[in-house]
Design a protein around this motif. Structure first.
Motif, PDB file in Angstrom:
ATOM      1  N   SER A  95       0.851  -1.189   0.000  1.00 59.16           N
ATOM      2  CA  SER A  95       0.000   0.000   0.000  1.00 59.16           C
ATOM      3  C   SER A  95       0.886   1.238   0.000  1.00 59.16           C
ATOM      4  O   SER A  95       1.854   1.316   0.758  1.00 59.16           O
ATOM      5  N   ILE A  96       0.533   2.196  -0.839  1.00 55.36           N
ATOM      6  CA  ILE A  96       1.259   3.460  -0.910  1.00 55.36           C
ATOM      7  C   ILE A  96       0.252   4.568  -0.700  1.00 55.36           C
ATOM      8  O   ILE A  96      -0.818   4.576  -1.310  1.00 55.36           O
ATOM      9  N   SER A  97       0.581   5.495   0.194  1.00 54.76           N
ATOM     10  CA  SER A  97      -0.301   6.630   0.435  1.00 54.76           C
ATOM     11  C   SER A  97       0.548   7.876   0.671  1.00 54.76           C
ATOM     12  O   SER A  97       1.755   7.782   0.886  1.00 54.76           O
ATOM     13  N   ALA A  98      -0.103   9.023   0.643  1.00 53.22           N
ATOM     14  CA  ALA A  98       0.606  10.283   0.849  1.00 53.22           C
ATOM     15  C   ALA A  98      -0.111  11.114   1.899  1.00 53.22           C
ATOM     16  O   ALA A  98      -1.328  11.003   2.076  1.00 53.22           O
ATOM     17  N   GLU A  99       0.660  11.920   2.597  1.00 55.63           N
ATOM     18  CA  GLU A  99       0.133  12.894   3.547  1.00 55.63           C
ATOM     19  C   GLU A  99       0.507  14.277   3.011  1.00 55.63           C
ATOM     20  O   GLU A  99       1.668  14.521   2.687  1.00 55.63           O
ATOM     21  N   PHE A 100      -0.497  15.130   2.924  1.00 53.34           N
ATOM     22  CA  PHE A 100      -0.292  16.467   2.381  1.00 53.34           C
ATOM     23  C   PHE A 100      -0.621  17.517   3.439  1.00 53.34           C
ATOM     24  O   PHE A 100      -1.553  17.334   4.221  1.00 53.34           O
TER      25      PHE A 100
END
Length: 184
Positions: A146-151
């Motif tokens: 799983s790949i996710s981003a925090e902005f």
């Protein structure tokens, strides 16, 4: 110490010794070996694995000799031993390198900054798209990556959409390569 433990540790030490020929081996205890290469020291500790047939060797390699000698693929081929180097299992390290490569291939606007956290199968790192910094999380579970981003709240909405679209592409590609095809 049972014979499994010494075999796993011996196996990992043997692979490293075969690659780095002049390395010095010092056994400090039944479960710990220190390898010395010049002024660099690598510590290997045998620990019990998640099951009786799966042992764990934890490696502390402050100068990243194992990475520079490219021992990861060989160590990753050990099916009965989990090898954790500097807080990450080898497959997760290889997955993360591949994720970085995929982002580079998608756009030269992506720039890796640094790793913030490592926890065996999870990496939290800083990335930039152009001048826009964000946090990228990679989780390498048994069946899926799983790949996710925090902005940040002020992150540009258009750039965010581009990054999120690229994350989906990279996640699909890495899962196909690693989990379906078994390429790593």
């Amino acid at each position: 110490m049972n014979s499994n433990q010494s075999k796993a540790l011996e196996l990992v030490v043997g692979i490293i010794k075969d690659t780095i020929g002049d390395i010095k081996i010092e056994k400090t205890s039944a479960n710990t070996v220190i390898l010395k290469d010049g002024n660099a020291t690598i510590q290997l500790t045998q620990e019990e694995g998640e099951s009786a047939d799966k042992e764990t060797v934890v490696i502390l390699d402050p100068k990243d000799i194992i990475y520079s000698e490219d021992l990861l693929p060989e160590l990753n081929d050990l099916t009965s031993v989990t090898v954790i180097i500097n807080g990450l299992d080898i497959e997760t390290q290889l997955v993360f390198q591949t994720v970085r490569d995929y982002f580079d291939q998608i756009s030269n606007s992506y720039e890796f900054l640094k790793i913030f956290e490592k926890d065996v199968i999870r990496i939290k790192s800083g990335f930039k798209f152009g001048s826009h910094a964000f946090v990228l999380n990679v989780l390498n579970e048994k069946d899926q990556i799983s790949i996710s981003a925090e902005f940040a709240a002020s992150f540009d909405a258009g750039v965010r959409k581009t990054v999120e679209t690229d994350i989906i592409k990279v996640q699909k590609a890495i899962n196909k390569m690693v989990k379906e095809d078994g390429a790593i």
